[in-house]
Design an enzyme around this catalytic site. Structure first.
Site, PDB file in Angstrom:
ATOM      1  CB  ALA A  33      -3.643   3.021   3.613  1.00 51.45           C
ATOM      2  CG  HIS A  35      -3.909   3.833  -3.381  1.00 45.72           C
ATOM      3  ND1 HIS A  35      -4.025   3.398  -4.567  1.00 45.72           N
ATOM      4  CD2 HIS A  35      -3.094   3.386  -2.819  1.00 45.72           C
ATOM      5  CE1 HIS A  35      -3.110   2.186  -4.612  1.00 45.72           C
ATOM      6  NE2 HIS A  35      -2.624   2.164  -3.508  1.00 45.72           N
ATOM      7  CG  HIS A  38      -6.275  -0.259  -2.390  1.00 48.77           C
ATOM      8  ND1 HIS A  38      -5.572   0.825  -1.968  1.00 48.77           N
ATOM      9  CD2 HIS A  38      -5.236  -1.408  -2.385  1.00 48.77           C
ATOM     10  CE1 HIS A  38      -4.683   0.415  -1.464  1.00 48.77           C
ATOM     11  NE2 HIS A  38      -4.323  -0.795  -1.666  1.00 48.77           N
ATOM     12  CD  GLN A  62       1.299  -9.063   3.153  1.00 54.83           C
ATOM     13  OE1 GLN A  62       0.371  -9.603   3.542  1.00 54.83           O
ATOM     14  NE2 GLN A  62       1.621  -8.142   2.283  1.00 54.83           N
ATOM     15  CD  GLU A 149      -1.249  -6.238 -15.215  1.00 59.11           C
ATOM     16  OE1 GLU A 149      -0.775  -5.083 -15.630  1.00 59.11           O
ATOM     17  OE2 GLU A 149      -1.812  -6.816 -15.830  1.00 59.11           O
ATOM     18  NE  ARG A 188       5.415  -0.034   2.195  1.00 61.29           N
ATOM     19  CZ  ARG A 188       5.121  -1.399   2.204  1.00 61.29           C
ATOM     20  NH1 ARG A 188       4.670  -1.324   0.699  1.00 61.29           N
ATOM     21  NH2 ARG A 188       4.894  -2.378   2.979  1.00 61.29           N
TER      22      ARG A 188
END
Ligand code: AMP
Length: 279
Positions: A33, A35, A38, A62, A149, A188
């Site tokens: 997904a 964006h 990334h 995870q 980060e 998300r």
């Protein structure tokens, strides 16, 4: 052309060829997904390595919350087009059975830095991260790995892991990419309702406010309390934590004598947002 690889065997064969020619491999682990956050990692990898592998794997280990795992967005065709445009060499996108075959029995667990904040709120999360990251480092034989980060604690966990296990890879932390209104990009975010999306910048805004207060000498506890109240007043649900911590160990701090980081997790509708900033 970005080559899509689905099996560990094929990936290892590809990488072995590169390694024989002394090629430096960079890896960007993701859950897809994709964006701009990334893609900024893919660009950093492109600039600092000879070949770039982006991995997309929604790692069941995870996710402490099964609903979060089922609802996690999956947009592989679109992701592949974005990676093509960035000149990524390989997309490694395995199925869960490929990563965790019958009989898989190993868990990598980093004590200390994994235990607080996200680790306390999401039991097992960092064991899942450390385990899958160890596997991805082994499979890709990468010399550099690029992490955002945005997930500050994750970066500290991974740094600890590679130091403790002498994994020959350099971890490159990359800055958080934000929307124009300050909200940190996250896969998300697409799950926020329009109304919640408009409320979401209150989180980074309140954090900036707290950071400024702390810098100007307001007592830490008071600054954090005020910022929490701002977040709640903006329409957020529970603020799971808003804390000033040692930037590396994530331990509690009472002053600014060492590098510190302000970290937060808060719910907006049924979406859990996290963020962190320098102070
Ligand atoms: P994820 O797909 O959420 O597991 O994230 C994969 C990698 O992208 C992790 O290293 C994240 O920290 C990084 N990342 C996610 N969001 C951002 C962002 N807004 N800015 C920079 N890096 C990000």
């Amino acid at each position: 052309m970005t080559q899509v690889i689905r099996t560990a065997a094929e990936l290892q064969e590809k990488v072995a060829g590169w390694k024989r020619s002394g090629i430096l491999v960079g890896v960007v682990p993701t859950m897809g997904a994709l964006h701009d956050g990334h893609l900024s990692l893919a660009r950093a990898a492109r600039a600092q390595s000879d070949r770039v592998i982006v991995t997309i794997f929604v790692n069941p280990k995870q996710f402490n919350n099964p609903e979060d795992l089922t609802k996690y967005p999956r947009t592989e065709a679109q992701d592949l087009a974005l990676l093509e445009a960035e000149g990524v060499d390989v997309l490694f996108a395995p199925q869960p059975e490929e990563v965790y075959p019958e009989g898989f029995a190993t868990t990598v667990s980093v004590a200390g830095v994994s235990e607080m904040l996200e680790g306390a709120k999401r039991p097992g999360h960092f064991d899942g991260v450390a385990t899958v990251v160890s596997k991805l480092f082994g499979m890709t034989q990468a010399g550099r790995a690029f992490f955002g980060e945005k997930d500050w604690q994750q970066v500290q966990v991974v740094q600890r892991l590679v130091r403790d296990l002498n994994i020959p890879i350099k971890i490159i932390p990359c800055p958080t990419i934000r929307e124009a209104d300050g909200l940190a990009m996250s896969s998300r975010n697409v799950r926020l309702t329009a109304q919640d999306r408009s409320r979401a910048p209150a989180l980074p805004n309140a954090m900036q406010h707290a950071a400024q207060s702390i810098r100007s000498g307001v007592p830490i506890a008071q600054a954090l309390e005020e910022a929490t109240a701002m977040i709640v007043a903006a329409g957020f649900g529970e603020v799971e934590y808003l804390e000033l911590r040692d930037a590396e160990t994530l331990r509690e701090v009472s002053d600014l004598s060492r590098p510190v980081r302000l970290l937060a997790a808060a719910w907006l509708g049924d979406v859990r947002l996290i963020d962190n900033i320098d102070v």
